[in-house]
Design a protein around this motif. Structure first.
Motif, PDB file in Angstrom:
ATOM      1  N   ALA A  84       0.678  -1.145   0.029  1.00 13.45           N
ATOM      2  CA  ALA A  84       0.003  -0.034   0.021  1.00 13.45           C
ATOM      3  C   ALA A  84       0.820   1.245   0.027  1.00 13.45           C
ATOM      4  O   ALA A  84       0.311   2.566  -0.022  1.00 13.45           O
ATOM      5  N   ASP A  85       2.122   1.350   0.119  1.00 10.36           N
ATOM      6  CA  ASP A  85       3.095   2.343   0.050  1.00 10.36           C
ATOM      7  C   ASP A  85       2.656   3.114   1.448  1.00 10.36           C
ATOM      8  O   ASP A  85       2.807   4.252   1.055  1.00 10.36           O
ATOM      9  N   VAL A  86       2.518   2.472   2.457  1.00  5.07           N
ATOM     10  CA  VAL A  86       2.324   3.311   3.724  1.00  5.07           C
ATOM     11  C   VAL A  86       3.605   3.197   4.398  1.00  5.07           C
ATOM     12  O   VAL A  86       4.413   2.457   4.691  1.00  5.07           O
ATOM     13  N   LEU A  87       4.139   4.641   4.610  1.00  6.86           N
ATOM     14  CA  LEU A  87       5.485   4.697   5.560  1.00  6.86           C
ATOM     15  C   LEU A  87       5.264   4.452   6.770  1.00  6.86           C
ATOM     16  O   LEU A  87       5.795   5.280   7.749  1.00  6.86           O
ATOM     17  N   LEU A  88       5.071   3.267   7.296  1.00  3.22           N
ATOM     18  CA  LEU A  88       4.966   2.714   8.754  1.00  3.22           C
ATOM     19  C   LEU A  88       5.434   1.572   8.745  1.00  3.22           C
ATOM     20  O   LEU A  88       5.472   0.514   7.851  1.00  3.22           O
ATOM     21  N   ARG A  89       6.151   0.851   9.896  1.00  2.00           N
ATOM     22  CA  ARG A  89       6.490  -0.188  10.329  1.00  2.00           C
ATOM     23  C   ARG A  89       5.399  -1.046  10.787  1.00  2.00           C
ATOM     24  O   ARG A  89       4.142  -0.368  11.362  1.00  2.00           O
ATOM     25  N   GLY A  90       5.567  -2.274  10.565  1.00  2.00           N
ATOM     26  CA  GLY A  90       4.232  -3.186  11.054  1.00  2.00           C
ATOM     27  C   GLY A  90       3.960  -2.892  12.855  1.00  2.00           C
ATOM     28  O   GLY A  90       2.855  -2.654  12.987  1.00  2.00           O
ATOM     29  N   GLY A  91       4.818  -2.854  13.424  1.00  2.00           N
ATOM     30  CA  GLY A  91       4.863  -2.724  14.906  1.00  2.00           C
ATOM     31  C   GLY A  91       4.044  -1.348  15.087  1.00  2.00           C
ATOM     32  O   GLY A  91       3.324  -1.140  15.980  1.00  2.00           O
ATOM     33  N   GLU A  92       4.614  -0.427  14.567  1.00  2.00           N
ATOM     34  CA  GLU A  92       3.776   0.999  14.606  1.00  2.00           C
ATOM     35  C   GLU A  92       2.385   0.984  14.255  1.00  2.00           C
ATOM     36  O   GLU A  92       1.612   1.580  14.801  1.00  2.00           O
ATOM     37  N   LYS A 174      10.228   8.791 -16.001  1.00  2.00           N
ATOM     38  CA  LYS A 174      10.181  10.269 -16.515  1.00  2.00           C
ATOM     39  C   LYS A 174       8.895  10.715 -16.824  1.00  2.00           C
ATOM     40  O   LYS A 174       8.349  11.807 -16.874  1.00  2.00           O
ATOM     41  N   GLU A 175       8.142   9.718 -17.560  1.00  2.00           N
ATOM     42  CA  GLU A 175       6.955  10.039 -18.356  1.00  2.00           C
ATOM     43  C   GLU A 175       5.771   9.890 -17.621  1.00  2.00           C
ATOM     44  O   GLU A 175       4.806  10.759 -18.007  1.00  2.00           O
ATOM     45  N   LEU A 176       5.717   8.885 -16.670  1.00  2.00           N
ATOM     46  CA  LEU A 176       4.580   8.514 -15.921  1.00  2.00           C
ATOM     47  C   LEU A 176       4.656   8.932 -14.550  1.00  2.00           C
ATOM     48  O   LEU A 176       5.601   9.056 -13.985  1.00  2.00           O
ATOM     49  N   PRO A 177       3.237   9.025 -14.024  1.00  2.00           N
ATOM     50  CA  PRO A 177       3.275   9.499 -12.808  1.00  2.00           C
ATOM     51  C   PRO A 177       3.480   8.331 -11.744  1.00  2.00           C
ATOM     52  O   PRO A 177       3.472   7.390 -12.073  1.00  2.00           O
ATOM     53  N   ASP A 178       3.277   8.514 -10.427  1.00  2.00           N
ATOM     54  CA  ASP A 178       3.137   7.614  -9.389  1.00  2.00           C
ATOM     55  C   ASP A 178       1.780   6.899  -9.704  1.00  2.00           C
ATOM     56  O   ASP A 178       0.626   7.405  -9.972  1.00  2.00           O
ATOM     57  N   PRO A 179       1.778   5.621  -9.265  1.00  2.00           N
ATOM     58  CA  PRO A 179       2.738   4.926  -8.176  1.00  2.00           C
ATOM     59  C   PRO A 179       3.884   4.140  -9.215  1.00  2.00           C
ATOM     60  O   PRO A 179       4.960   3.700  -8.611  1.00  2.00           O
ATOM     61  N   ILE A 180       3.696   4.146 -10.552  1.00  2.00           N
ATOM     62  CA  ILE A 180       4.800   3.375 -11.440  1.00  2.00           C
ATOM     63  C   ILE A 180       6.109   3.939 -11.328  1.00  2.00           C
ATOM     64  O   ILE A 180       7.038   3.389 -11.382  1.00  2.00           O
ATOM     65  N   LYS A 181       6.011   5.442 -11.289  1.00  2.02           N
ATOM     66  CA  LYS A 181       7.324   5.965 -11.257  1.00  2.02           C
ATOM     67  C   LYS A 181       8.137   5.873  -9.863  1.00  2.02           C
ATOM     68  O   LYS A 181       9.413   5.626 -10.211  1.00  2.02           O
ATOM     69  N   LYS A 182       7.470   5.751  -8.853  1.00  3.42           N
ATOM     70  CA  LYS A 182       8.159   5.481  -7.607  1.00  3.42           C
ATOM     71  C   LYS A 182       8.989   3.849  -7.676  1.00  3.42           C
ATOM     72  O   LYS A 182       9.890   3.870  -7.437  1.00  3.42           O
ATOM     73  N   GLU A 183       8.048   3.054  -8.182  1.00  2.00           N
ATOM     74  CA  GLU A 183       8.674   1.792  -8.347  1.00  2.00           C
ATOM     75  C   GLU A 183       9.723   1.599  -9.204  1.00  2.00           C
ATOM     76  O   GLU A 183      10.715   0.985  -8.828  1.00  2.00           O
ATOM     77  N   PHE A 184       9.491   2.176 -10.383  1.00  2.00           N
ATOM     78  CA  PHE A 184      10.698   2.265 -11.348  1.00  2.00           C
ATOM     79  C   PHE A 184      11.890   3.032 -11.048  1.00  2.00           C
ATOM     80  O   PHE A 184      13.084   2.421 -10.992  1.00  2.00           O
TER      81      PHE A 184
END
Length: 319
Positions: A84-92, A174-184
């Motif tokens: 889900a691209d949530v910037l949390l650890r599982g414990g948090e 460079k051409e496409l937005p998130d989420p594929i931009k972040k993964e690439f």
């Protein structure tokens, strides 16, 4: 003579006015700069205090999430948080779930003085973060799958133009937005830091957990082993992915009635129970004060969950 006097007076007056205006303009310029710097500093002070409070809460959440029990329970949610691209650890995340449950239970008990109802509301509040996490994961996955066809087309055209595979991936970034931009971007960084291309692609497929991306990665890995025209392979996969997306949209349209039925079946008991709790609490509380009531509640919840699972199984057509 009078004309000369008037001209001299005007010259002196305009000279004095010009000098005054020049001095005042310098002062205005200085005051403008001072106000700008002061407002900038004032604007920095407020976010600094806000950042300090946010950092305090963040450290507290990190400390609580690092506890042994929270860390062990959080391992169950780590994979979904990554997808889900949530910037949390599982414990948090587990700490947030427990905080929602405890806070809701305390507030409900303070208002109603009903332990059983407060416990039920607390458990419901504990389930809400998981529901939101699943929704965020599904939304990101749908957005990623919708971009795969365009990404494959860009990659194939870049390969035909003489670019390497890594340069083609950078073109997609460079051409496409998130989420594929972040993964690439993350995959390109892994390759730049020395990770083999095959391993970096497999890591991306594992993070995203998309069937369409798995198909793409498998085709690329096979092509690297046996050779062939990668651009043509990607074009064929792009056409297949677009056909899959079209069929999924058609299936979603045809199964809309079943999904709405499942939603109504799931929400109707909750809405009716909440209405009765407000209108006549004593009528509902009989369910929590006797063994027969608890038996009825257990059977009702079991039946609801069974019905939801059956409807979901019917409308979830895999191909």
């Amino acid at each position: 003579m009078e004309a000369v006097s008037v001209l001299v007076f005007l010259a002196v007056f305009l000279t004095a006015l010009g000098l005054t205006e020049a001095g005042s303009s310098d002062r205005r310029l200085v005051m403008t700069r001072i106000k700008r710097i002061a407002s900038r500093d004032a604007g920095k002070e407020e976010p600094t205090a806000a950042r300090q409070r946010a950092e305090l809460w963040r450290r507290l959440l990190t400390w609580a999430g690092g506890l042994s029990l929270a860390r062990r329970l959080g391992r169950l949610a780590d994979k979904k948080l990554e997808e889900a691209d949530v910037l949390l650890r599982g414990g948090e995340f587990i700490v947030i779930v427990l905080a929602c449950a405890v806070a809701t239970s305390l507030v409900a008990f303070t208002i109603t003085l009903n332990p059983a109802g407060s416990l039920v509301l607390g458990l419901t509040a504990a389930a809400m973060p998981f529901v939101a996490l699943d929704a965020a994961r599904a939304k990101r996955l749908a957005s990623f799958n919708a971009q795969i066809g365009d990404a494959l087309t860009i990659t194939a055209n870049s390969l035909r133009s003489g670019f390497s595979f890594l340069q083609s991936m950078d073109m997609v970034r460079k051409e496409l937005p998130d989420p594929i931009k972040k993964e690439f971007t993350r995959t390109i960084k892994e390759i730049s830091l020395g990770t083999p291309t095959e391993e970096a692609l497999e890591n991306m497929a594992r993070r995203v957990n998309s069937e369409d991306l798995d198909l793409v990665v498998t085709a690329v890995l096979i092509q690297k082993q046996v050779g062939g025209n990668l651009a043509e392979v990607l074009d064929n996969i792009a056409e297949t992915v677009r056909d899959r997306m079209r069929i999924k949209r058609e299936i979603r349209t045809l199964t809309a009635q079943g999904r709405i039925s499942g939603l109504i079946i799931g929400l109707l008991p909750l809405i009716l129970g909440g209405f009765m709790m407000v209108v006549r609490p004593s009528y509902v509380m009989e369910l929590f004060s006797s063994r027969a009531g608890w038996t009825m509640l257990t059977l009702a919840v079991t039946g609801e969950l069974t019905g939801l699972l059956i409807i979901r199984k019917i409308v979830d057509i895999r191909f």
